[in-house]
Design a protein around this motif. Structure first.
Motif, short mmCIF file in Angstrom:
data_model
loop_
_atom_site.label_atom_id
_atom_site.label_comp_id
_atom_site.label_asym_id
_atom_site.label_seq_id
_atom_site.Cartn_x
_atom_site.Cartn_y
_atom_site.Cartn_z
N HIS A 54 -4.54 31.28 3.52
CA HIS A 54 -3.16 31.24 4.04
C HIS A 54 -2.22 31.79 2.97
O HIS A 54 -2.02 31.17 1.93
N LEU A 55 -1.63 32.95 3.22
CA LEU A 55 -0.59 33.50 2.37
C LEU A 55 0.75 33.14 2.98
O LEU A 55 1.15 33.70 4.00
N ASP A 56 1.43 32.19 2.38
CA ASP A 56 2.67 31.63 2.93
C ASP A 56 3.86 32.12 2.10
O ASP A 56 4.03 31.71 0.96
N PHE A 57 4.67 32.98 2.69
CA PHE A 57 5.83 33.53 2.01
C PHE A 57 7.11 32.74 2.31
O PHE A 57 8.21 33.23 2.12
N LEU A 63 -4.30 34.44 6.91
CA LEU A 63 -3.20 33.99 7.75
C LEU A 63 -1.93 34.42 7.04
O LEU A 63 -1.57 33.89 6.00
N TRP A 64 -1.27 35.44 7.60
CA TRP A 64 -0.07 36.04 6.99
C TRP A 64 1.17 35.35 7.53
O TRP A 64 1.65 35.69 8.61
N GLU A 65 1.70 34.38 6.80
CA GLU A 65 2.97 33.75 7.17
C GLU A 65 4.08 34.52 6.45
O GLU A 65 4.51 34.17 5.36
N PRO A 123 -6.82 40.11 9.69
CA PRO A 123 -5.44 39.61 9.64
C PRO A 123 -5.11 38.71 10.83
O PRO A 123 -5.47 39.01 11.98
N ILE A 124 -4.43 37.61 10.53
CA ILE A 124 -3.91 36.72 11.57
C ILE A 124 -2.44 36.50 11.26
O ILE A 124 -2.10 35.89 10.23
N PRO A 125 -1.54 37.00 12.09
CA PRO A 125 -0.11 36.76 11.84
C PRO A 125 0.28 35.33 12.19
O PRO A 125 -0.28 34.73 13.10
N LEU A 126 1.26 34.80 11.46
CA LEU A 126 1.83 33.50 11.77
C LEU A 126 3.34 33.68 11.86
O LEU A 126 3.99 34.06 10.88
N LEU A 127 3.88 33.41 13.02
CA LEU A 127 5.33 33.44 13.25
C LEU A 127 5.76 32.05 13.68
O LEU A 127 5.26 31.52 14.68
#
Length: 192
Positions: free
Chosen positions: A5-8, A34-36, A74-78
Motif C-alpha cells: 500500500h503506497l499511501d500518499f 495499492l496506489w492511494e 496496479p490497484i487504484p484507491l480513491l
C-alpha cells in the motif's frame, strides 16, 4: 496476492524515490501495489487539489509502466466517503461536505458528489488502463449520515446506495471493486 500500500495521504515522495522503491517492493515478494494517490497526481476532475509537488498524469503513467514491468499489478484507491479533506478544503467543494464545518466526509445524499466521484473513477480508469481491481475506500467516515438529508435515512441503506452507484460502472467494465470494511462491520446486523 501480496499488496503493498503506497499511501500518499500524508506522504509526498519524489518520483525518483518511488521509482527506486518499485524494484525493492517486487524483490520483497509483493505482486501488486495499492496506489492511494489522493492529490499526488494532477487530476482534471479536481485540479484545485494539486500541490506544487503533484505529478502530471504522464509522469505517473511512467511509474505504472515500470511497476507493471516488475510484475506489480496496479490497484487504484480513491476515497469515496471519508478522507476527502484534500478535496473539500477548497471552497469550490464545500457543498460536498457532510457537515459544513468539516472537510473529512462527503455527503452521500448530494447527487453532485456522486456525479463528481463517478467522473473521477472514470479518469482513474483512463490513466491506469486495464484493471482487475479498484479500491473505493469507504472507511473511517465518522460524520457519515449526519447531515439532515442523510440522517433522515437508514445509514447502511444510504451507504449501500452510494457505494452501489459507484461500483456499477466498474462492474460493467469487468473490474472488481473493493473497499475497507469498518463501516459495514460497525453494523453487522444490517449486512445483507
Amino acid at each position: 496476492m501480496r499488496i503493498f500500500h503506497l499511501d500518499f495521504n500524508h506522504l509526498r515522495l519524489r518520483r525518483e524515490i518511488v521509482r527506486d522503491l518499485l524494484p525493492r517492493i517486487a524483490a520483497l515478494g509483493y505482486d501488486a501495489i495499492l496506489w492511494e494517490l489522493e492529490n499526488q497526481v494532477v487530476w482534471e476532475t479536481c485540479p484545485e487539489c494539486a500541490t506544487p509537488e503533484s505529478w502530471s498524469k504522464a509522469e505517473f503513467a511512467e511509474l505504472l509502466v515500470e511497476s507493471r514491468a516488475l510484475g506489480l499489478e496496479p490497484i487504484p484507491l480513491l476515497q469515496t466517503i471519508g478522507h476527502g479533506e484534500y478535496v473539500m478544503a477548497h471552497p469550490r467543494y464545500h457543498a460536498f461536505r457532510e457537515h459544513p464545518d468539516f472537510s473529512d466526509c462527503y455527503c452521500t445524499s448530494n447527487p453532485a458528489v456522486r456525479a463528481f466521484l463517478i467522473r473521477w473513477i472514470d479518469e482513474y480508469q483512463e490513466l491506469f488502463g486495464p484493471l482487475r481491481y479498484f479500491h473505493l475506500g469507504g472507511d473511517e467516515a465518522y460524520r457519515f449520515g449526519s447531515c439532515p438529508a442523510c440522517a433522515a435515512r437508514d445509514r447502511m441503506a444510504l451507504y449501500a446506495e452510494h457505494m452501489g452507484a459507484l461500483v456499477a460502472g466498474l462492474v460493467a467494465a469487468g473490474v472488481r471493486p473493493g473497499f475497507w470494511c469498518d463501516m459495514i462491520l460497525a453494523h453487522p446486523q444490517e449486512l445483507d
